[in-house]
Design an enzyme around this catalytic site. Structure first.
Site, PDB file in Angstrom:
ATOM      1  N   LYS A  54       0.726  -1.142  -0.114  1.00 43.69           N
ATOM      2  CA  LYS A  54      -0.008  -0.019   0.160  1.00 43.69           C
ATOM      3  C   LYS A  54       0.876   1.064  -0.129  1.00 43.69           C
ATOM      4  CE  LYS A  54      -3.953  -2.335   1.946  1.00 43.69           C
ATOM      5  NZ  LYS A  54      -4.537  -3.024   3.328  1.00 43.69           N
ATOM      6  N   GLN A  98      -5.083  -1.714   9.241  1.00 41.17           N
ATOM      7  CA  GLN A  98      -5.097  -3.045   8.594  1.00 41.17           C
ATOM      8  C   GLN A  98      -5.604  -4.054   9.629  1.00 41.17           C
ATOM      9  OE1 GLN A  98      -3.853  -3.707   5.674  1.00 41.17           O
ATOM     10  NE2 GLN A  98      -3.891  -5.868   5.825  1.00 41.17           N
ATOM     11  N   ASP A 121     -11.367   2.805   3.763  1.00 41.27           N
ATOM     12  CA  ASP A 121     -11.538   1.365   3.904  1.00 41.27           C
ATOM     13  C   ASP A 121     -13.313   1.384   3.480  1.00 41.27           C
ATOM     14  OD1 ASP A 121      -9.771  -0.705   3.901  1.00 41.27           O
ATOM     15  OD2 ASP A 121      -9.541  -0.194   5.917  1.00 41.27           O
TER      16      ASP A 121
END
Ligand SMILES: NC(=O)C1=CN([C@@H]2O[C@H](COP(=O)(O)OP(=O)(O)OC[C@H]3O[C@@H](n4cnc5c(N)ncnc54)[C@H](OP(=O)(O)O)[C@@H]3O)[C@@H](O)[C@H]2O)C=CC1
Ligand SMILES: Nc1nc(=O)c2c([nH]1)NC[C@@H]1CN(c3ccc(C(=O)N[C@@H](CCC(=O)O)C(=O)O)cc3)C=[N+]21
Ligand SMILES: [Mg+2]
Length: 287
Positions: A54, A98, A121
């Site tokens: 990422k 995460q 997200d």
């Protein structure tokens, strides 16, 4: 028949190029550059790989990025404190924690602490609610990326039957919602579904995101169906495969995503797209 491959890696590359151009334009105009903050709690090797990728993606498009690599012993209080600081940091447009987080940390509490405006997200209840009402919002990256791939492959939804196997918060449930909003007739299968076979056999669009191999038998795939494999399994030698038996699935499907090189790269591209959207929205109306 041998299915055409849906090339997620190539599609993700095209999107990254577009985002790179957008960043170059901002730079030329002397405007602030979009920034993503990624938080990883603990030392899970797979998560470390994702977080590294990422950050590489951010570097590729010219975003700024911060990585906060916290020990597995980090308390929930410390994590929430960090999120508060990032919520207040004007150089940060997107915040990603995460998953999974260690057992002693409550995932929902953490997700709800992220400002919905920075929730790239698309996991915050506010954004999930907006999506379900068909309002503009930050959309969960994996289903959003799959819709992008389907659109690019010329898929249509109205009058079509879509079956989603798996109903998690991050893959199956938002995927079913996206397909519903796009106009498909949607069946969602999960742990308590007794007999998957008829739902798979009648699917024009099949999305499998279970995290177990062999749940969906590739022989059940309707000839010519569009097949999306979200599953990811890494064997001891580092080889990555999906939930489906790919060779058989490819013989039956009309179009299919490979693993690797399908949904995964597209998911990461959508994270950058969401970060750019969050940036644009925040520039228009700063909190
Ligand atoms: N490429 C990418 O971008 C991404 C890939 N993944 C991969 O996708 C897979 C799924 O991830 P995730 O959704 O997070 O996993 P979860 O374990 O959170 O969810 C799995 C889902 O599958 C359902 N399920 C479990 N067993 C069965 C069964 N026997 N029959 C039907 N459904 C079943 C579960 O049902 P129930 O709800 O009833 O428990 C649950 O809804 C994993 O392999 C993961 O690595 C995940 C995220 C992104
Ligand atoms: N807060 C949060 N957001 C997430 O989006 C999130 C998460 N937590 N936790 C884990 C899952 C999993 N996930 C993947 C993303 C990209 C690839 C990916 O890029 N896969 C490539 C590379 C595979 C490889 O070689 O490692 C591919 O399929 O081709 C995979 C998996 C995001 N997730
Ligand atoms: Mg995601």
């Amino acid at each position: 028949m041998t299915a055409a491959l849906i090339d997620g890696k190539a599609e993700a590359g095209l999107l990254l190029d577009e985002i790179t151009h957008a960043v170059e334009n901002l730079r030329a105009k002397g405007q602030r550059i979009p920034g993503l903050a990624v938080i990883l709690v603990g030392e899970d090797p797979a998560s470390q790989i994702y977080v590294r990728k990422k950050r590489e993606d951010c570097a590729q498009v010219g975003f700024t990025s911060q990585a906060h690599l916290l020990s597995a012993q980090t308390t929930q209080h410390e994590l929430l404190d960090l999120i508060d600081r990032l919520n207040a940091d004007d150089t940060v447009d997107g915040i990603l924690v995460q998953l999974p987080v260690p057992q002693h940390i409550d995932t929902e509490t953490v997700i709800e602490r992220i400002s919905p405006t920075k929730d790239v997200d698309g996991f915050h209840p506010y954004n999930v609610g907006r999506l379900s009402l068909r309002l503009p919002t930050l959309r969960p990256c994996t289903p959003y990326g799959i819709i992008h791939l389907l659109d690019r492959a010329g898929e249509t939804y109205k009058g079509r039957h879509a079956t989603v196997v798996g109903a998690s918060n991050i893959v199956g449930r938002p995927m079913a919602l996206e397909l519903l909003l796009a106009g498909a007739t949607v069946t969602i299968c999960h742990r308590f579904t007794r007999n998957l076979r008829p739902y798979v056999e009648s699917a024009d669009i099949l999305v499998v995101g279970v995290g177990k191999r062999g749940i969906v038998n590739s022989d059940w795939i309707k000839p010519g169906a569009t097949v999306i494999d979200v599953g990811m399994h890494r064997d001891k030698s580092g080889r990555v495969t999906g939930d489906l038996e790919f060779a058989t699935a490819r013989e039956r499907a009309g179009k299919i995503t490979p693993v690797p090189g399908g949904v995964g790269p597209m998911t990461r591209a959508m994270l950058l797209q969401n970060t750019l959207s969050a940036y644009t929205r925040r520039q228009r109306s700063p909190e």
